[in-house]
Design a protein around this motif. Structure first.
Motif, PDB file in Angstrom:
ATOM      1  N   TYR A 206       1.022  -1.234  -0.029  1.00 29.85           N
ATOM      2  CA  TYR A 206      -0.026  -0.047  -0.054  1.00 29.85           C
ATOM      3  C   TYR A 206       0.767   1.241  -0.051  1.00 29.85           C
ATOM      4  O   TYR A 206       0.599   2.225  -0.665  1.00 29.85           O
ATOM      5  CB  TYR A 206      -0.926  -0.076   1.172  1.00 29.85           C
ATOM      6  N   HIS A 207       1.931   1.386   0.447  1.00 26.78           N
ATOM      7  CA  HIS A 207       2.881   2.338   0.729  1.00 26.78           C
ATOM      8  C   HIS A 207       3.734   2.771  -0.598  1.00 26.78           C
ATOM      9  O   HIS A 207       4.324   3.864  -0.600  1.00 26.78           O
ATOM     10  CB  HIS A 207       3.840   2.105   1.933  1.00 26.78           C
ATOM     11  N   ALA A 208       3.774   1.629  -1.483  1.00 30.08           N
ATOM     12  CA  ALA A 208       4.571   1.847  -2.542  1.00 30.08           C
ATOM     13  C   ALA A 208       4.552   3.191  -3.178  1.00 30.08           C
ATOM     14  O   ALA A 208       5.545   3.825  -3.368  1.00 30.08           O
ATOM     15  CB  ALA A 208       4.605   0.896  -3.331  1.00 30.08           C
ATOM     16  N   LYS A 209       3.399   3.368  -3.471  1.00 30.12           N
ATOM     17  CA  LYS A 209       3.018   4.713  -4.311  1.00 30.12           C
ATOM     18  C   LYS A 209       3.261   5.980  -3.678  1.00 30.12           C
ATOM     19  O   LYS A 209       4.083   6.881  -4.302  1.00 30.12           O
ATOM     20  CB  LYS A 209       1.583   4.939  -4.787  1.00 30.12           C
ATOM     21  N   SER A 210       2.934   6.119  -2.439  1.00 25.16           N
ATOM     22  CA  SER A 210       3.177   7.303  -1.577  1.00 25.16           C
ATOM     23  C   SER A 210       4.602   7.432  -1.324  1.00 25.16           C
ATOM     24  O   SER A 210       5.213   8.456  -1.300  1.00 25.16           O
ATOM     25  CB  SER A 210       2.203   7.550  -0.477  1.00 25.16           C
ATOM     26  N   VAL A 211       5.217   6.438  -0.804  1.00 25.67           N
ATOM     27  CA  VAL A 211       6.694   6.673  -0.199  1.00 25.67           C
ATOM     28  C   VAL A 211       7.540   6.691  -1.175  1.00 25.67           C
ATOM     29  O   VAL A 211       8.685   7.508  -1.240  1.00 25.67           O
ATOM     30  CB  VAL A 211       6.905   5.385   0.824  1.00 25.67           C
ATOM     31  N   HIS A 212       7.377   5.689  -2.211  1.00 25.15           N
ATOM     32  CA  HIS A 212       8.435   5.573  -3.266  1.00 25.15           C
ATOM     33  C   HIS A 212       8.165   6.117  -4.674  1.00 25.15           C
ATOM     34  O   HIS A 212       8.766   5.933  -5.653  1.00 25.15           O
ATOM     35  CB  HIS A 212       8.822   4.102  -3.595  1.00 25.15           C
ATOM     36  N   GLY A 357      20.114   3.177  -0.797  1.00 31.14           N
ATOM     37  CA  GLY A 357      19.406   3.228  -1.997  1.00 31.14           C
ATOM     38  C   GLY A 357      18.731   4.222  -2.106  1.00 31.14           C
ATOM     39  O   GLY A 357      18.506   5.391  -1.565  1.00 31.14           O
ATOM     40  N   LEU A 358      17.791   4.335  -3.513  1.00 29.33           N
ATOM     41  CA  LEU A 358      16.930   5.439  -3.623  1.00 29.33           C
ATOM     42  C   LEU A 358      15.454   5.254  -3.053  1.00 29.33           C
ATOM     43  O   LEU A 358      14.489   6.087  -3.456  1.00 29.33           O
ATOM     44  CB  LEU A 358      17.016   5.846  -5.007  1.00 29.33           C
ATOM     45  N   ALA A 359      15.375   4.187  -2.244  1.00 25.51           N
ATOM     46  CA  ALA A 359      13.884   3.914  -1.932  1.00 25.51           C
ATOM     47  C   ALA A 359      14.075   3.707  -0.231  1.00 25.51           C
ATOM     48  O   ALA A 359      13.207   4.249   0.384  1.00 25.51           O
ATOM     49  CB  ALA A 359      13.402   2.865  -2.705  1.00 25.51           C
ATOM     50  N   THR A 360      14.877   2.646  -0.015  1.00 21.36           N
ATOM     51  CA  THR A 360      14.723   2.198   1.570  1.00 21.36           C
ATOM     52  C   THR A 360      15.097   3.317   2.521  1.00 21.36           C
ATOM     53  O   THR A 360      14.099   3.383   3.615  1.00 21.36           O
ATOM     54  CB  THR A 360      16.019   1.256   1.835  1.00 21.36           C
ATOM     55  N   PRO A 361      15.741   4.473   2.306  1.00 21.25           N
ATOM     56  CA  PRO A 361      15.856   5.606   3.312  1.00 21.25           C
ATOM     57  C   PRO A 361      14.551   6.047   3.684  1.00 21.25           C
ATOM     58  O   PRO A 361      14.333   6.693   4.710  1.00 21.25           O
ATOM     59  CB  PRO A 361      16.944   6.608   2.746  1.00 21.25           C
ATOM     60  N   ASP A 362      13.645   6.115   2.650  1.00 28.91           N
ATOM     61  CA  ASP A 362      12.128   6.707   2.763  1.00 28.91           C
ATOM     62  C   ASP A 362      11.318   6.003   3.504  1.00 28.91           C
ATOM     63  O   ASP A 362      10.574   6.333   4.286  1.00 28.91           O
ATOM     64  CB  ASP A 362      11.656   7.065   1.529  1.00 28.91           C
ATOM     65  N   ASP A 363      11.586   4.496   3.585  1.00 30.24           N
ATOM     66  CA  ASP A 363      10.852   3.493   4.190  1.00 30.24           C
ATOM     67  C   ASP A 363      11.469   3.794   5.889  1.00 30.24           C
ATOM     68  O   ASP A 363      10.655   3.842   6.786  1.00 30.24           O
ATOM     69  CB  ASP A 363      11.292   2.128   3.964  1.00 30.24           C
ATOM     70  N   VAL A 364      12.701   3.752   5.975  1.00 29.96           N
ATOM     71  CA  VAL A 364      13.144   4.080   7.225  1.00 29.96           C
ATOM     72  C   VAL A 364      12.760   5.500   8.079  1.00 29.96           C
ATOM     73  O   VAL A 364      12.285   5.510   9.130  1.00 29.96           O
ATOM     74  CB  VAL A 364      14.811   4.386   7.354  1.00 29.96           C
ATOM     75  N   GLU A 365      12.717   6.661   6.913  1.00 34.85           N
ATOM     76  CA  GLU A 365      11.929   7.804   7.580  1.00 34.85           C
ATOM     77  C   GLU A 365      10.536   7.567   7.968  1.00 34.85           C
ATOM     78  O   GLU A 365      10.117   8.104   9.167  1.00 34.85           O
ATOM     79  CB  GLU A 365      12.154   8.876   6.430  1.00 34.85           C
ATOM     80  N   ALA A 366       9.808   6.800   7.355  1.00 29.49           N
ATOM     81  CA  ALA A 366       8.233   6.615   7.387  1.00 29.49           C
ATOM     82  C   ALA A 366       8.218   5.835   9.026  1.00 29.49           C
ATOM     83  O   ALA A 366       7.417   6.139   9.723  1.00 29.49           O
ATOM     84  CB  ALA A 366       7.624   5.813   6.443  1.00 29.49           C
TER      85      ALA A 366
ATOM     86  N   ILE B  69      18.493  14.743  -8.854  1.00 30.72           N
ATOM     87  CA  ILE B  69      17.121  15.366  -9.190  1.00 30.72           C
ATOM     88  C   ILE B  69      16.124  14.739  -8.088  1.00 30.72           C
ATOM     89  O   ILE B  69      15.245  15.550  -7.470  1.00 30.72           O
ATOM     90  CB  ILE B  69      16.570  14.685 -10.460  1.00 30.72           C
ATOM     91  N   ARG B  70      16.273  13.427  -7.595  1.00 34.11           N
ATOM     92  CA  ARG B  70      15.295  12.961  -6.483  1.00 34.11           C
ATOM     93  C   ARG B  70      15.584  13.616  -5.445  1.00 34.11           C
ATOM     94  O   ARG B  70      14.583  13.940  -4.511  1.00 34.11           O
ATOM     95  CB  ARG B  70      15.594  11.290  -6.391  1.00 34.11           C
ATOM     96  N   LEU B  71      16.813  13.839  -4.944  1.00 35.34           N
ATOM     97  CA  LEU B  71      17.092  14.835  -3.398  1.00 35.34           C
ATOM     98  C   LEU B  71      16.466  15.879  -3.516  1.00 35.34           C
ATOM     99  O   LEU B  71      16.267  16.591  -2.520  1.00 35.34           O
ATOM    100  CB  LEU B  71      18.526  14.488  -3.369  1.00 35.34           C
ATOM    101  N   LYS B  72      16.328  16.536  -4.658  1.00 38.03           N
ATOM    102  CA  LYS B  72      15.600  17.785  -4.731  1.00 38.03           C
ATOM    103  C   LYS B  72      14.135  17.867  -4.720  1.00 38.03           C
ATOM    104  O   LYS B  72      13.580  19.010  -4.646  1.00 38.03           O
ATOM    105  CB  LYS B  72      16.299  18.725  -5.967  1.00 38.03           C
ATOM    106  N   LYS B  73      13.401  16.870  -4.690  1.00 41.05           N
ATOM    107  CA  LYS B  73      11.977  16.753  -4.790  1.00 41.05           C
ATOM    108  C   LYS B  73      11.429  16.675  -3.186  1.00 41.05           C
ATOM    109  O   LYS B  73      12.192  15.974  -2.410  1.00 41.05           O
ATOM    110  CB  LYS B  73      11.564  15.462  -5.350  1.00 41.05           C
ATOM    111  N   PRO B  74      10.435  17.371  -2.863  1.00 43.95           N
ATOM    112  CA  PRO B  74       9.964  17.276  -1.602  1.00 43.95           C
ATOM    113  C   PRO B  74       9.512  15.912  -1.150  1.00 43.95           C
ATOM    114  O   PRO B  74       9.368  15.601  -0.119  1.00 43.95           O
ATOM    115  CB  PRO B  74       8.732  18.259  -1.707  1.00 43.95           C
ATOM    116  N   GLU B  75       9.257  14.961  -2.094  1.00 45.28           N
ATOM    117  CA  GLU B  75       8.953  13.585  -1.892  1.00 45.28           C
ATOM    118  C   GLU B  75       9.825  12.694  -1.727  1.00 45.28           C
ATOM    119  O   GLU B  75       9.774  11.601  -1.440  1.00 45.28           O
ATOM    120  CB  GLU B  75       8.080  13.016  -2.983  1.00 45.28           C
TER     121      GLU B  75
END
Lengths: 438, 157
Positions: A206-212, A357-366, B69-75
């Motif tokens: 469920y989180h994939a679209k919003s977090v990643h 990576g370009l995704a996992t840190p956002d999971d950790v943040e969440a 590019i990614r790091l500059k996005k608020p998301e």
């Protein structure tokens, strides 16, 4: 402690978990005993110990262990603590050794566990080598090269414990006729959040679209279609995927794979060859499941296998405290891949996963932000995990797989069994011929 | 390559550090050649080839640009709002001067404040620099057993 821990309301299809279970030191201690005592816990893969006397030290379910292949070639898990006064027997992360000697007083053990030398043994009325003999050893069993330990005496055997979920390990191993191997390098990091939050996240579609979001945007910019946007099913798995639960709290979500992002022609060709050899060995249905489906699986309580085809990670999630968690993660690849395909797989996997990576840190943040949010648990005590409840066949971005895990957690912690939600469903023919050693 | 002095190299590394600390990432990425690699090996396998091991980062130019590019996005949730960082570069040494490139090593300490949490990342940089002072290869080897308590490397080391 809150009562109950979970609310499983079938009538209104409402499932809630009390937020106190993410913060309470008492619950943390109870988990150490009740969850990590009797469960089969993943310790390591056979490919990590290629030679006799190879070892790796690690933490399994909060216990320090030495994962080693002894001098006879048998894989063992030794508790990494001296019988004498408790100091670590081995302080190296990995190596090759026949004997482990405690540096504190010099007691020495063979890598099969026998206590073989005690300095000044003449001062003892009864020689410690006779009194103690060996390090107490947990049970060790393996399934297709994956080694698990059990610290309790009366657990069922590993194969019984895994049940149908064992086929998820088959799908990983059967990618190559030569099996699979762990690559050098461990992603080792901690979270300032409760371990169960990463369990949930590991099987949360469920989180994939919003977090990643930024990851998918990037892939589209590079010419890739994100997963779950196709329009046809794969082996009976609809484009939106599906969640499946097995016994003992194991669960998976499966979805049509997102192809081979960024693959060049040579890599596409090589991987197609791997697939066609699997068709010869197992038939089309099973080969489709192996190569054209992606899946995230949680083996209760803390072992995760995420297989996105172009990259495959194993992860163990070890609680260090109510709000502190240790993660270890490894990359699995089919054995015997040509170097170009191997490089491709690694690069793709690294782009997404891991603490850099370009995704996992956002999971950790969440997860860390969720933990922070639990500061308001008295005012807002419940987390909701109801998505897709009541559906005959929940999708990959529903939350069945998390509820299945939580029901097992609740059963172990409280003794209250909660019935399953749906029938098991595995969308592939189980191969008739299982390789030897299964 | 015309001979470079350590002072020139230090100035260059300090410039890079300040671009990163100030989040001037588009300018930072221009310090790299088109055939560059940016690597961070796994903490338990610092010598392993990042292309053939489970390293932490193995970016080539395209992915480096995408990272920026990614790091500059608020998301990019892990870095929004951006963390505040302070890099100290020291022990700069020219390891080898070649015809067409330069091998350089340095120590780093990156301090980071984000959401009430203060972390430090320590380690060593290895650079291959080419004429015109561009980075063909940057390798950051962490002096950590485990990413604890940092948990993530969500910015550029």
């Amino acid at each position: 402690m809150p009562e109950p821990f979970v609310i499983d309301n079938r009538e209104d299809s409402l499932f809630q978990v009390h937020r106190e279970v993410f913060t309470s030191p008492e619950i943390f201690e109870r988990e150490r005993e009740l969850i990590f005592g009797p469960a089969w816990l993943y310790a390591g893969h056979e490919s990590e110990l290629p030679r006799r006397n190879d070892f790796r030290t690690r933490d399994v379910g909060g216990r320090p262990v030495i994962f080693t292949r002894d001098r006879h070639g048998e894989v063992r898990v030794l508790l990494n603590t001296c019988l004498h006064r408790g100091a670590s027997l081995c302080r190296h992360p990995a190596g090759n050794a026949k004997i482990f000697t405690c540096f504190y007083h010099g007691w020495a053990y063979r890598n099969s566990g026998e206590l073989v030398n005690v300095p000044s043994v003449e001062d003892y009325a009864g020689a410690p080598t006779d009194v103690y003999r060996t390090l107490p050893a947990p049970r060790v069993e393996s399934y297709r090269g994956f080694y698990f330990v059990n610290f309790s005496g009366d657990a069922p055997d590993l194969r019984t414990w895994l049940g149908t979920s064992a086929y998820l390990l088959d799908l990983a191993v059967d990618q190559s006729e030569d099996g699979i191997e762990i690559l050098p390098g461990t992603h080792s990091y901690t979270l300032q959040a409760n371990w169960k939050l990463l369990v949930e996240n590991s099987v949360d579609g469920y989180h994939a679209k919003s977090v990643h979001h930024t990851y998918f945007e990037m892939m589209m910019e590079l010419g890739q279609t994100p997963p779950m946007l196709g329009d046809s099913d794969t082996n009976g798995v609809p484009p939106a995927g599906l969640g499946t639960e097995f016994g003992n709290g194991h669960a998976t979500l499966m979805y049509p794979g997102n192809g081979l992002p960024l693959a060049n022609e040579a890599v596409t060709h090589n991987l197609a060859a791997l697939r066609s050899r699997a068709v010869e060995r197992f038939g089309e249905s099973y080969a489709t499941a192996v190569f054209d489906l992606a899946r995230n699986t949680i083996f209760f309580p803390n072992f995760v296998l995420i297989d996105l085809n172009f990259g495959m990670i194993l992860r163990t999630i070890t609680p260090l405290g109510p709000d502190r968690t240790q993660v270890s993660s490894w990359q699995l690849t089919p054995r015997g891949l040509d170097e170009e395909s191997l490089r491709y797989r690694i690069d793709n996997a690294l782009t997404f996963w891991g603490p850099a990576g370009l995704a996992t840190p956002d999971d950790v943040e969440a997860l860390e932000q969720a933990q922070r949010g639990f500061g308001a648990r008295r005012e807002m005590p419940w987390s909701d995990i109801s998505k897709g409840m009541g559906k005959a066949r929940p999708a990959a971005n529903d939350e069945l797989q998390m509820r299945a895990w939580w029901r097992q957690w609740n059963a172990v912690m409280t003794g209250e069994p909660l019935p399953r939600e749906v029938e098991e469903f595995i969308p592939f023919d189980v191969p008739v011929q299982q390789p030897q050693g299964a | 390559m015309t001979t470079s002095t350590r002072t020139e190299i230090e100035d260059f590394l300090y410039l890079e550090a300040s671009l990163l600390d100030e989040w001037r990432l588009e300018e930072w990425v221009e310090l790299f050649t088109l055939d560059c690699t940016y690597e961070v090996p796994a903490t338990d396998a610092p010598e392993a080839d990042p292309a053939l091991s489970w390293s932490l980062i193995h970016d080539r130019r395209t992915m480096l640009e995408q990272r920026v590019i990614r790091l500059k996005k608020p998301e990019a949730h892990a870095e929004f709002p951006h963390s505040r960082t302070s890099r100290i570069i020291g022990n700069v040494r020219i390891l080898e001067q070649r015809e067409d490139s330069l091998e350089v090593s340095a120590s780093f300490l990156v301090s980071r404040m984000k959401a009430g949490k203060f972390d430090q990342y320590a380690g060593h940089y290895f650079y291959e620099l080419v004429p015109g002072l561009k980075i063909r290869r940057k390798k950051a080897v962490l002096a950590h057993d485990c990413l604890d308590p940092q948990g993530k490397i969500s910015f550029v080391l």
